[in-house]
Design a protein around this motif. Sequence first.
Motif, mmCIF file in Angstrom:
data_model
loop_
_atom_site.group_PDB
_atom_site.id
_atom_site.type_symbol
_atom_site.label_atom_id
_atom_site.label_comp_id
_atom_site.label_asym_id
_atom_site.label_seq_id
_atom_site.Cartn_x
_atom_site.Cartn_y
_atom_site.Cartn_z
ATOM 1 N N SER A 669 12.299 -3.122 -0.451
ATOM 2 C CA SER A 669 12.357 -1.985 -0.462
ATOM 3 C C SER A 669 10.872 -1.287 0.093
ATOM 4 O O SER A 669 10.992 -0.285 0.584
ATOM 5 N N ILE A 670 10.069 -2.275 -0.153
ATOM 6 C CA ILE A 670 8.737 -1.381 0.514
ATOM 7 C C ILE A 670 8.681 -1.506 1.942
ATOM 8 O O ILE A 670 8.292 -0.599 2.855
ATOM 9 N N HIS A 671 9.566 -2.533 2.501
ATOM 10 C CA HIS A 671 9.731 -2.297 3.995
ATOM 11 C C HIS A 671 10.456 -1.021 4.383
ATOM 12 O O HIS A 671 10.500 -0.571 5.439
ATOM 13 N N PHE A 672 11.394 -0.681 3.508
ATOM 14 C CA PHE A 672 12.354 0.561 3.788
ATOM 15 C C PHE A 672 11.470 1.777 3.801
ATOM 16 O O PHE A 672 11.596 2.671 4.470
ATOM 17 N N PHE A 673 10.412 1.885 2.993
ATOM 18 C CA PHE A 673 9.452 2.855 2.887
ATOM 19 C C PHE A 673 8.772 3.023 4.080
ATOM 20 O O PHE A 673 8.362 4.057 4.464
ATOM 21 N N HIS A 674 8.376 1.937 4.704
ATOM 22 C CA HIS A 674 7.486 1.684 5.886
ATOM 23 C C HIS A 674 8.221 2.219 7.220
ATOM 24 O O HIS A 674 7.886 2.677 7.980
ATOM 25 N N SER A 675 9.571 2.126 7.056
ATOM 26 C CA SER A 675 10.556 2.380 8.291
ATOM 27 C C SER A 675 11.078 3.735 8.185
ATOM 28 O O SER A 675 12.203 3.951 8.659
ATOM 29 N N MET A 676 10.654 4.664 7.503
ATOM 30 C CA MET A 676 11.229 5.926 7.329
ATOM 31 C C MET A 676 10.758 7.130 8.563
ATOM 32 O O MET A 676 11.338 8.208 8.279
ATOM 33 N N ASN A 677 9.890 6.738 9.270
ATOM 34 C CA ASN A 677 9.523 7.630 10.415
ATOM 35 C C ASN A 677 8.856 8.964 10.032
ATOM 36 O O ASN A 677 9.530 9.925 10.304
ATOM 37 N N GLY A 678 7.940 9.006 8.997
ATOM 38 C CA GLY A 678 7.194 10.284 8.806
ATOM 39 C C GLY A 678 8.046 10.972 7.595
ATOM 40 O O GLY A 678 7.561 11.804 6.914
ATOM 41 N N LYS A 679 9.226 10.504 7.142
ATOM 42 C CA LYS A 679 9.687 11.029 5.684
ATOM 43 C C LYS A 679 9.038 10.717 4.493
ATOM 44 O O LYS A 679 9.062 11.320 3.519
ATOM 45 N N PHE A 680 8.516 9.248 4.629
ATOM 46 C CA PHE A 680 7.518 9.044 3.433
ATOM 47 C C PHE A 680 6.452 9.602 3.127
ATOM 48 O O PHE A 680 5.754 9.561 4.020
ATOM 49 N N CYS A 681 6.314 10.429 2.074
ATOM 50 C CA CYS A 681 5.288 11.154 1.602
ATOM 51 C C CYS A 681 4.018 10.325 1.054
ATOM 52 O O CYS A 681 2.856 10.733 0.848
ATOM 53 N N GLY A 682 4.409 9.252 0.311
ATOM 54 C CA GLY A 682 3.503 8.515 -0.280
ATOM 55 C C GLY A 682 4.215 7.922 -1.684
ATOM 56 O O GLY A 682 5.151 8.044 -2.059
ATOM 57 N N ALA A 683 3.201 7.153 -2.370
ATOM 58 C CA ALA A 683 3.532 6.607 -3.817
ATOM 59 C C ALA A 683 2.807 7.138 -4.872
ATOM 60 O O ALA A 683 1.647 7.433 -4.634
ATOM 61 N N VAL A 684 3.514 6.934 -5.997
ATOM 62 C CA VAL A 684 2.715 7.335 -7.185
ATOM 63 C C VAL A 684 2.643 5.952 -8.242
ATOM 64 O O VAL A 684 3.794 5.357 -8.343
ATOM 65 N N LEU A 685 1.488 5.659 -8.652
ATOM 66 C CA LEU A 685 1.245 4.611 -9.678
ATOM 67 C C LEU A 685 1.533 5.236 -11.006
ATOM 68 O O LEU A 685 0.539 5.759 -11.505
ATOM 69 N N ASN A 686 2.418 4.963 -11.545
ATOM 70 C CA ASN A 686 2.594 5.175 -12.984
ATOM 71 C C ASN A 686 2.180 4.368 -13.951
ATOM 72 O O ASN A 686 2.047 2.879 -13.845
ATOM 73 N N LYS A 687 2.181 4.615 -15.337
ATOM 74 C CA LYS A 687 1.778 4.084 -16.291
ATOM 75 C C LYS A 687 0.563 3.247 -16.342
ATOM 76 O O LYS A 687 0.305 1.870 -16.692
ATOM 77 N N VAL A 688 -0.409 3.705 -15.587
ATOM 78 C CA VAL A 688 -1.775 3.340 -15.646
ATOM 79 C C VAL A 688 -2.532 3.071 -16.895
ATOM 80 O O VAL A 688 -2.657 4.323 -17.554
ATOM 81 N N MET A 689 -3.020 2.009 -17.279
ATOM 82 C CA MET A 689 -4.099 2.047 -18.694
ATOM 83 C C MET A 689 -5.491 2.502 -18.047
ATOM 84 O O MET A 689 -5.982 1.776 -17.226
ATOM 85 N N MET A 690 -5.971 3.341 -18.774
ATOM 86 C CA MET A 690 -7.141 3.845 -18.210
ATOM 87 C C MET A 690 -8.376 3.115 -18.412
ATOM 88 O O MET A 690 -9.379 3.085 -17.760
ATOM 89 N N ASP A 691 -8.326 2.368 -19.519
ATOM 90 C CA ASP A 691 -9.156 1.456 -19.607
ATOM 91 C C ASP A 691 -9.434 0.340 -18.678
ATOM 92 O O ASP A 691 -10.528 -0.012 -18.274
ATOM 93 N N ASN A 692 -8.191 -0.143 -17.703
ATOM 94 C CA ASN A 692 -8.149 -1.014 -16.796
ATOM 95 C C ASN A 692 -8.911 -0.266 -15.603
ATOM 96 O O ASN A 692 -9.594 -0.754 -14.855
ATOM 97 N N VAL A 693 -8.639 1.014 -15.555
ATOM 98 C CA VAL A 693 -9.342 1.802 -14.266
ATOM 99 C C VAL A 693 -10.708 2.010 -14.555
ATOM 100 O O VAL A 693 -11.844 1.789 -13.729
ATOM 101 N N LYS A 694 -11.134 1.972 -15.704
ATOM 102 C CA LYS A 694 -12.680 2.158 -16.262
ATOM 103 C C LYS A 694 -13.267 0.957 -15.786
ATOM 104 O O LYS A 694 -14.393 0.931 -15.407
ATOM 105 N N LEU A 695 -12.729 -0.162 -16.206
ATOM 106 C CA LEU A 695 -13.348 -1.448 -16.078
ATOM 107 C C LEU A 695 -13.500 -1.782 -14.520
ATOM 108 O O LEU A 695 -14.262 -2.664 -14.131
ATOM 109 N N SER A 696 -12.380 -1.451 -13.791
ATOM 110 C CA SER A 696 -12.431 -1.952 -12.464
ATOM 111 C C SER A 696 -13.558 -1.115 -11.699
ATOM 112 O O SER A 696 -13.992 -1.356 -10.685
#
Length: 696
Positions: A669-696
């Motif tokens: 599936s990731i390879h499919f996103f790489h092969s879209m020739n400009g149509k791929f706008c980006g990814a969204v990382l969902n369900k992130v625990m903010m404590d993990n972001v603060k610790l990192s």
Amino acid sequence: MYKSTTRISTGFSVMDEIKISNDNFNVFEAETKFNNALVTFTSPSVLSLLSYKLILHDLQDPKPFRTVKDAQKNSPFYKSVDQKRAIAMFEKKLLTMSTLTSFNPDEKQLLEFLKYYGYDYKSLSNDISVYRLQRTDYIQIEYKSENPLLSAFVANSLYDEFQRYYQSMRTQKSTESLDTLQSLMEKKKHELDSINTSLRALGVLDPTVESTSKFEQITQLESTLSDQRAKLTTQQYTLDKIKQKLQNQPAAKAVVNVNNDEMLLARRAMNDAYSEYLQSDKDPALYAKYQRLQNAYQTKVAQYGSTQRSDGTTEGVGNIADLQEKKGDLEVDIAAGKQNADALQNKIAALRSNISADASKNVEVAALLKEADLANKEYLQAKEKLNSANDVTAAVNNFRQVLSAQPAIEAEPSKKLMIVGLAGVCTLVLCILIIAVLTYLDFSIKTPEIFSKSVNLKLITMVNHLNLKHHKVADLVNAATVDSDYQPTDVRRSNVFRESIRKLRFEVETSGKKIFLFTSARKGEGKTTLIQALAYSLSHSKKKVLVIDTNFCNNDLTVQMNAEPVLDRLQTTNEAEIIEQVKGLAYSYADSNVFTIGCESGDYTPSEFLPDTSILYNLRKLTEVYDYILLEGPPLNDFSDSKELARHVDGVIAIFGADHSIKQIDTDSIHFFHSMNGKFCGAVLNKVMMDNVKLS
């Protein structure tokens, strides 16, 4: 609880004051003996004897250690037990050192009766502790109970019952071993006697002590015969020489005081006695006879008178008498020597004859001699083992009670606080270890840094994890509710979820694209929630949004936004009509600028369900009315719908859950996103625990 202690000396690891055997101390053997003793102390056999002793004390003594509660006394089981019969049975078992068995109904009842007093095997073994004091010769017995007298009684009685049981088992085993060794020794002795009897029948009187053989006797006799013949030759030469001298002497007449014939007879008797002595294997009596005849002969020789010449002159004992005496002696010696030589020759011949007769049984005798030697060794070994076993059996018992158990004056200190505290510390450490292990083994893409390393896709934004059980997506985006976990000073920025959706809205608005497909690698990544939140956020910026549910495998978007499943009815060949159809069938949520077109749930793809005249082929025309069109597609790992829908949109946005890890199936599936020739706008990382972001 009151604890009493007794200490036992074993003698396993120290040498006895009176050394019983010559065996050296063996540390491994001593360790085995200690283990055997410890197991015997806590064995069911010994503890059963202890339980009988305890129950008899409580049933017969006016001051029992334990009494049964009133509720138990009134129970049908307790009333059914005949205590007099029970006492008799316990006394019998204690005397015979036998255990109760559950196969017998009466004995099974007594086992249950012991549980009422807490004297059953399980209850006793839980409170009794028997162990070796390290690097010592002592075994320590400890017992804790609610009664100090009971504790002391159990500790001392356990040693007594162990001694009684151990001594009984040791005596029984020793008797069996001694009987076996005695039987083995008698068998070996019988075999040895049988072989010796066979040897005696063949003429071997005592094969174990016979020192010489017949060949050695023949060799000795032949050597003696050779010496005798050499002596005869010498004597014959000497006799011839004397005779020659006598012939050369003048004639004379010997006047003797003793008759010459008597002297010759005495000489012959002496030589005969000597021959008999040699033939009789040197008998002392014959030798004494020879000595007596020799003295008589020498006396007669001494009685010779003087000799007289032929011319009338006389002469004392002179040369002629001496020569005649020597001549007589030599003649007697030669005669005796010939007789001895003949006797030796006859004895040698007899021995040679015996050797020829015994030649046929040499092999049998040799075999019997070997068997006799082996049987004698086996008999001696068996006798030695029996003697050693008798020494060990006669040895004294090394167990000694060096410290008697006494009733404790004070109860054992309570350790509840220490146990609770230790349990809390252990729980805390265990939780920390579990968290550390789970963290170490957690391969999920829980932070943007991990996402960039694992996925290597453009990250538009991240969205924090939020529990939506008590909140609606529209209320969170409209600021009707505030995330209580995050309350910064600026109220406009109070909702982290809302701020994350605003970032996503900004990326969509600045992309220059109008039609977007939201998809994911696997299900459960949160596509439906993010599409709703983004649509509501775009409507706040005065944008008109059309949301189309194209996820046929899971139409949650249709259900949650209360849309009608009319996607399959929107089809026409006239582009102008499609706008009117959408306006008539699209559902507007709460009079906002968000419109929704739902779909039916089913197992089919867009190309199979929708014709060429469907709305998918007229999305470009709809951008004249709607600022943004948002589509939801099924997960790429399981379905091919999103790949078909990607042909009809301007951009594709991938949704990844931070609680999931990247697996091999996700790489396609990731390879499919790489092969879209400009149509791929980006990814969204969902369900992130903010404590993990603060610790990192």
